[in-house]
Scaffold this active site. Sequence first.
Site, short mmCIF file in Angstrom:
data_model
loop_
_atom_site.label_atom_id
_atom_site.label_comp_id
_atom_site.label_asym_id
_atom_site.label_seq_id
_atom_site.Cartn_x
_atom_site.Cartn_y
_atom_site.Cartn_z
N LYS A 46 0.79 -1.24 0.00
CA LYS A 46 0.00 0.00 0.00
C LYS A 46 0.83 1.29 0.00
O LYS A 46 0.30 2.37 0.29
CB LYS A 46 -1.03 0.05 1.15
N HIS A 50 6.98 -7.19 -2.43
CA HIS A 50 6.83 -6.53 -1.12
C HIS A 50 7.86 -7.08 -0.13
O HIS A 50 7.74 -6.85 1.08
CB HIS A 50 5.43 -6.79 -0.55
N SER A 88 -4.68 2.50 4.60
CA SER A 88 -4.88 1.93 3.27
C SER A 88 -4.86 0.40 3.34
O SER A 88 -5.68 -0.27 2.71
CB SER A 88 -3.77 2.45 2.33
S1 PPS Z 1 -0.54 -2.94 -3.31
O1 PPS Z 1 -1.78 -3.77 -3.21
O2 PPS Z 1 0.32 -3.09 -2.14
O3 PPS Z 1 0.18 -3.16 -4.56
O4 PPS Z 1 -1.12 -1.45 -3.28
P1 PPS Z 1 -0.32 -0.13 -3.70
O5 PPS Z 1 -0.43 0.07 -5.14
O6 PPS Z 1 1.04 -0.14 -3.08
O7 PPS Z 1 -1.10 1.00 -2.91
C1 PPS Z 1 -2.41 1.40 -3.21
C2 PPS Z 1 -2.54 2.78 -2.64
O8 PPS Z 1 -1.89 3.71 -3.51
C3 PPS Z 1 -2.85 4.64 -4.00
N1 PPS Z 1 -2.54 5.02 -5.38
C4 PPS Z 1 -2.39 6.28 -5.77
N2 PPS Z 1 -2.42 7.43 -5.08
C5 PPS Z 1 -2.25 8.58 -5.79
N3 PPS Z 1 -2.09 8.63 -7.13
C6 PPS Z 1 -2.05 7.49 -7.87
N4 PPS Z 1 -1.90 7.54 -9.17
C7 PPS Z 1 -2.20 6.25 -7.17
N5 PPS Z 1 -2.22 4.95 -7.56
C8 PPS Z 1 -2.44 4.22 -6.45
C9 PPS Z 1 -4.16 3.89 -3.88
O9 PPS Z 1 -5.25 4.78 -3.96
C10 PPS Z 1 -4.00 3.23 -2.52
O10 PPS Z 1 -4.01 4.17 -1.45
P2 PPS Z 1 -5.34 4.57 -0.62
O11 PPS Z 1 -4.85 5.48 0.46
O12 PPS Z 1 -5.91 3.31 -0.07
O13 PPS Z 1 -6.23 5.27 -1.58
#
Ligand code: PPS
Length: 300
Positions: free
Chosen positions: A54, A113, A143
Amino acid sequence: WFIESLQSMKRISLEELVDGVGGVCFVPSVMERWRELQEFQARPDDTLIATFPKAGTSWAIEMVDVVRRGGDISGCLQIPSMMRAPFLELNPPPPFPSGQLHNQPSPRLIKTHLPFHLLPPSFVDQNCKMVYVARNAKDTAVSYFHFHRMNKKLPEPGDWNQFFDSFLTGQVAWGSWFDHVTGWWKEKNNHRILYLFFEDIKENPAREIAKLSNFLSKKLDREAVDRIIEHTSFKNMKQNPMTNFSLLPANIFDQSVSPFMRKGEVGDWKNMFTVAQNERFEKEYRQLMSDRGPSFRMEL
Ligand code: PPS
């Protein structure tokens, strides 16, 4: 087959997480593949994207992929992110028709991860480039909680209070956030590691894309940078079926519970943390994070 392999994973409780290797918890399906995972053969031109869950993995994948394509987004619009950057821990070894990592042509993009010290040794042996993205612990915890609610292959999270406890004590899949971000930080000058922060990307994506273009030795003109910013904006990635995981069925990701692309903000933790939780968090944070570790912004 990838979806089938995900579907075969059983849901467990947080208590049933396997206290895998050196105290780092994993879901059973990762432990089942542990030996093959450690024997994974990295190639010198692989790019690894490493994060605690996340922290912005999917965002970084999208940015790195387009940077490596010199700013051309067309190749990213046809193939889901999870196929363009397969997940190392869930990559089945041959003879499973992986079609993914083992059969993928170079240069590969790989997502993990894993904490640095549990990486398959071949990544260091091959001197691979690794992009690490870290996100502040409070937003990561929130998250991750919502992700546990919707991801039917992660343990049942219980209520927020229970999950908060589990996160703080590292009793979640992939272990302690504190050990993860500091473990990678300590190694960042010993290997080809670019250490980025979610908050920095949010604040100034052009600046962070420039770091990526420099690190990956890909020159980008101003239009290409603008295109990448647009393509990787939260709004676009939320709408794009190649990046929003809507291709996964609801018995894997139930996006009606919480969308994968949920809020994408810095400071959303303030909507979840109670005053008492925040005080406890701050106290433990001071004890667990050394002055020489990375420093995080909890808001912008
Ligand atoms: S995972 O399942 O671990 O691969 O998830 P990961 O991609 O690391 O994290 C998902 C969170 O990143 C946010 N996210 C973004 N935020 C801003 N801009 C962009 N483009 C973007 N892409 C992914 C996503 O909304 C999740 O965070 P939260 O706080 O839950 O919204």
